[in-house]
Design an enzyme around this catalytic site. Structure first.
Site, PDB file in Angstrom:
ATOM      1  N   GLY C 148       0.979  -1.124  -0.114  1.00 58.31           N
ATOM      2  CA  GLY C 148       0.073  -0.020  -0.082  1.00 58.31           C
ATOM      3  C   GLY C 148       0.871   1.202   0.110  1.00 58.31           C
ATOM      4  N   CYS C 149       0.183   2.529  -0.433  1.00 59.84           N
ATOM      5  CA  CYS C 149       0.935   3.546  -0.533  1.00 59.84           C
ATOM      6  C   CYS C 149       1.461   4.182   0.919  1.00 59.84           C
ATOM      7  CB  CYS C 149       0.157   4.648  -1.427  1.00 59.84           C
ATOM      8  SG  CYS C 149      -1.502   4.686  -0.737  1.00 59.84           S
ATOM      9  N   TYR C 150       0.486   4.090   1.719  1.00 59.62           N
ATOM     10  CA  TYR C 150       1.011   4.654   3.154  1.00 59.62           C
ATOM     11  C   TYR C 150       1.736   3.507   3.797  1.00 59.62           C
ATOM     12  CZ  TYR C 150      -3.009   8.047   3.448  1.00 59.62           C
ATOM     13  OH  TYR C 150      -3.731   9.133   3.228  1.00 59.62           O
ATOM     14  N   SER C 153       5.495   4.214   2.718  1.00 65.07           N
ATOM     15  CA  SER C 153       5.978   5.731   3.289  1.00 65.07           C
ATOM     16  C   SER C 153       6.407   5.352   4.741  1.00 65.07           C
ATOM     17  CB  SER C 153       5.257   6.815   3.028  1.00 65.07           C
ATOM     18  OG  SER C 153       4.284   6.641   4.031  1.00 65.07           O
TER      19      SER C 153
END
Lengths: 345, 345, 345, 345
Positions: C148-150, C153
């Site tokens: 996932g993107c979050y 990060s």
């Protein structure tokens, strides 16, 4: 207190009517309708209104609303508006219709650009609600056809020149740019943040439905037929329309002479601000207000005049103008409830 | 490897030259200059470039740079450019000048719009670096006058119509909109975020310095004098110019006929994309790339054609076009280093 | 040439896979699917891709696609992905799944946060495709669960500290901010321009579905159970995630000492850029690229470390990381096709 | 009519004081000062105010202003404020200072974060102008230290929890995000449109000057020393601060129980709106107004409470709060002149 109903309260125009009317000292909002949010308090649809309005969204029941309201604002899409406007009128309400349904005077033109009309008999009675042109007729109207956002910006920009026959109507070109709220609150791909942000495009070239409305009103001012090039563009901001209008001057006039003409023409119009000297309008200066700011340049190099107007499409282009019309119809002062100071930045 | 220097590397155009050239397979960047950031690594001026370029900003020493560089990009303001360009040429460098200093062919016109010129003897030699018009001359040039951003968007939009004499040159009106990076990286009030964001305005009406440049090139295409109405606007986006051009058609042509003409005219130009059918350009579709997208509508209602072009002002309007010129001058393939795929959204 | 298919090509992640893959020298895109746009050329769905890809959108026929493709990217919503992934694997394709369907290792956790799973037997085989942690397993994988993107990060921001046991896992707080493209291209009210522009809000506090994914991976790094406060916010930009991570330091370390640790940890990772000295990441510096920029501050006043990471949610947070995984799986160089230089501004 | 002067009228805070005060029924603006624009009508500095205020910008002459004004708003940078505030007080004016110069009670702390102070003898008298905490003292004050924008958002978010000792003060973390107008109207690189738009970053981590101000006030509420992690971020919007505050709960409380506490605490405060149920604040809902919207979530998974507040940094974070203080000092109703309805979108 005047009792008003807002029919179609969950769009941006509805929200804007609420923003303005909750603070209007002569008005009590008695009803808001929304099919989609029926039963929900309007401040949950628009949390910005929390503390200002506790009304629940109602279904659109003409008889029930007409029994309570003196004035009805219909903030519905065209076609939906004509389905209820005659009913409200018959029940004795004054109606300010923010759709396009009663703006055109010629049924054929309406049907060519929209669809069949079910109450064309009202065309003659409906008053085009641009107070800077039709204040007298508005005063005694039962039905106001509240002008489109683009037409408002264009007509106010060009009226003084056409009234004085200073420009050649055959050379009129209008290049307009509108913020995204002009597309409404309906969910569609083109209105998504990522489709508009950091983008810019023209749309509806030579085919936008506001063209016949603009032509009708400019023709009336010019007392001659008008064929206009009108190009709308989508601007990545929430609000605001800026229209850049081009026309060939029929006689040489300097910018200062023309600005003087504009100042005279609009001397009694508190919502038109003619910019001083070389200053030009910016949608940032009128955001949230009912103002139309106008500036212009006369260009000796080409013999053309370039007139620029800026309005907030949701205020002077919709809800604010509607309230201005209501004020006139009801004998209130023009500006009551509309004394909003522009917020910058 | 070709050795190139970027003079004036700390502006947005300089950054863009770096972005493109660090990935160019035939080029080695041998020098970047910045008075303001002298001694600082360029990746601290532009952290986006971290890992791509470690050069330190140097002062602008013409002899020292000319000793190392084959090609010099001068990304300086007008007037500053003319102070160094002759020196680079004398020292044997090829120069691609991104300022306005060598774009105009007529010294009087230059001096009327800018200031006295100190090397007008180079006007005859300088090639106006629009490859879609002047590829042949660019191939053998020593000095390229890289076109302005607005002129690039306008000339490409109108060239096919003027070359074929399909429009009346006296009726030309160009309404352009540019992103804020067009104003450069200098710190001034008008470029502040809060002054532009959610705003929109015209500026420099009938007085923008790109007007004579556009008129010069359109006149050359039309083989007649041109007087243009040119109105630039400031768009609240980082990048992109969209120009909406209006002209009266001299003979009736449909949109499809005109689109065919454009497709033929630009068949060999890989950076011009003629949009299919009714699709219209959007600056969001060419962001970061060297493309010029063009669409048009022929409007029988008014007898006008409306042509719309979209470019990235920092790429096709500046750094990308400069690299395209370099490629042609150096015998590389036109598109080498410029094969950037547009990022959407 | 490797034959790849993009299943679900009409969303923003699909567009981004296309943007990257049309320029990938070892890849041929053999198929794009879109139920909604079946039969339409993909460059009409995304005019930005005009000139780069002429494929027509196909329906999602697993057998037909598997017969042509070596690698399949599934850019579908969770649940839709699991309906086709097993079929592609059975047919001999490698699959890089960009949904959440194969990221969690614990079926109960998956079903608590999503819905029943129809192929949990693949959980053990699926490799969590974060190359900075799992390059070895990715090399030989058949099925990649693209992170996932979050989570991308956050995990990259915290891995060095957790691996070295320098922070107290019970004190972890992550405050993340994502651009609007993270919500996808589906038409919904919250994704409208006017609902996000000039706004900012938190959402899904203590209930966002990326929480268990982050906790799973951080727990694995810390070799202990993790309970995280994770608060996502919606940022009015197209792209980019910035995560601000807080934790109590278990021993006193200066910012410089910690930055050194990060530089060592990521010395061989070309897509992680540890910012020098006091510089802090900005989503504007990595836009359009596969980079994760990291900066940090050790605060003696509170005994906490604050780590900040910035990625492009559509690239390192989705399509770029997917291509990075493909490169590893297929024995290409890690960065091939991903050498995009960040565009600023 | 109360006579008020605005000293430092050409910044965004000055413009906002003007926007609010031109419509205030009890106030007459008698003087605006601006060194930079001396002699210019203020409506040319801010064309948005055209038609509302014709005053010319004056130089800052304390005696001349004090002779005319009852209340002076000093909207100057810190250090510049302390140079004139004692003079206005000596001349008998009430002063509402919007700088940081009189907010801190401890001279050492002030001098550590700012510079030497020339009138520390006023620290004891200056009242910290947060009406929700200090209405009683404001009523009789001569000198108001108008709170900082970040501190206002944080103190209102945390006051109820600290007053009731429901959270562990050692665990306080505040992650704040502010619109660009918070950086003022000064021309500097970081405030340029292209440097902020489509970007997002943290700044001043563990070193922002609002930290001691927040700590002072929270410590007073908690009756214990406070050391805070405070991380401000720059948000690409014109206006608005959203603060996300994290703390460990000392006893288990549900979201509803805590929301009830907030509703009770702020029952008489008309500018604090506690959001209902699961609704969360958004800066878009309070833009242009003096509201502070608050929402929260109690998270049993981590034992933490997350409180979110939203204010307009230029209104409740500056000019609006200043007017609220003036109203209290002068015996007007709290909300007079501040009844602005939020504009959405």
């Amino acid at each position: 207190m005047l009792k008003v109903a807002i029919v179609g309260a969950s769009g941006y125009t509805g929200a804007e009517l609420l923003r303005i009317l909750v603070g209007h000292p002569e008005v009590e909002i008695c009803c808001v309708t929304s099919r989609q949010h029926e039963g929900l308090p309007i401040h949950q649809v628009f949390p910005s209104l929390s503390g200002f309005c506790d009304l629940l969204c109602e279904p659109l029941d003409v008889a029930a609303i007409a029994a309570r309201a003196d004035v009805v604002f219909t903030a519905l899409p065209h076609k939906s508006a004509m389905e209820v406007v005659p009913g409200f009128l018959d029940a004795g309400c004054k109606v300010i219709d923010l759709s396009a349904d009663y703006r055109l005077k010629d049924q054929d033109v309406y049907q060519q650009w929209y669809q069949p009309h079910t109450s064309p008999e009202l065309f003659a009675e409906a008053v085009y609600g641009l107070p800077e042109l039709y204040a007298e007729q508005i005063r005694s109207a039962r039905l106001i056809a509240n002008p489109g956002c683009y037409p408002t910006s264009v007509i106010l920009a060009l009226a003084p020149l056409l009234e004085e026959q200073l420009i050649d109507p055959k050379t009129l070109i209008v290049d307009s740019k509108s913020g995204v709220s002009g597309a409404g609150r309906g969910v569609k791909l083109g209105s998504l943040f990522c489709e508009s942000n950091e983008g810019f495009k023209a749309y509806g070239i030579a085919s936008h439905r506001h063209t016949p409305e603009i032509e009708q009103e400019l023709a009336s001012l010019a007392a001659t037929d008008i064929r206009l090039s009108f190009t709308p563009h989508l601007l990545p901001v929430n609000r605001g329309i800026l229209s850049t209008c081009y026309a060939d001057l029929l006689e040489t006039k300097s910018s200062d002479e023309l600005l003087d003409l504009y100042r005279q023409r609009y001397a009694d119009e508190q919502f038109v601000r003619v910019m001083p000297g070389e200053q030009l309008p910016n949608i940032a200066y009128i955001r949230g207000t009912n103002f139309c700011d106008i500036g212009l340049v006369s260009d000796p190099h080409t013999g053309r005049v370039i007139v620029i107007s800026a309005i907030d499409n949701l205020v002077k282009g919709a809800a604010g103008q509607a309230v201005q019309n209501m004020n006139i119809m009801c004998g209130f002062k023009d500006a009551i409830g509309l004394g909003i100071v522009p917020m910058f930045p």
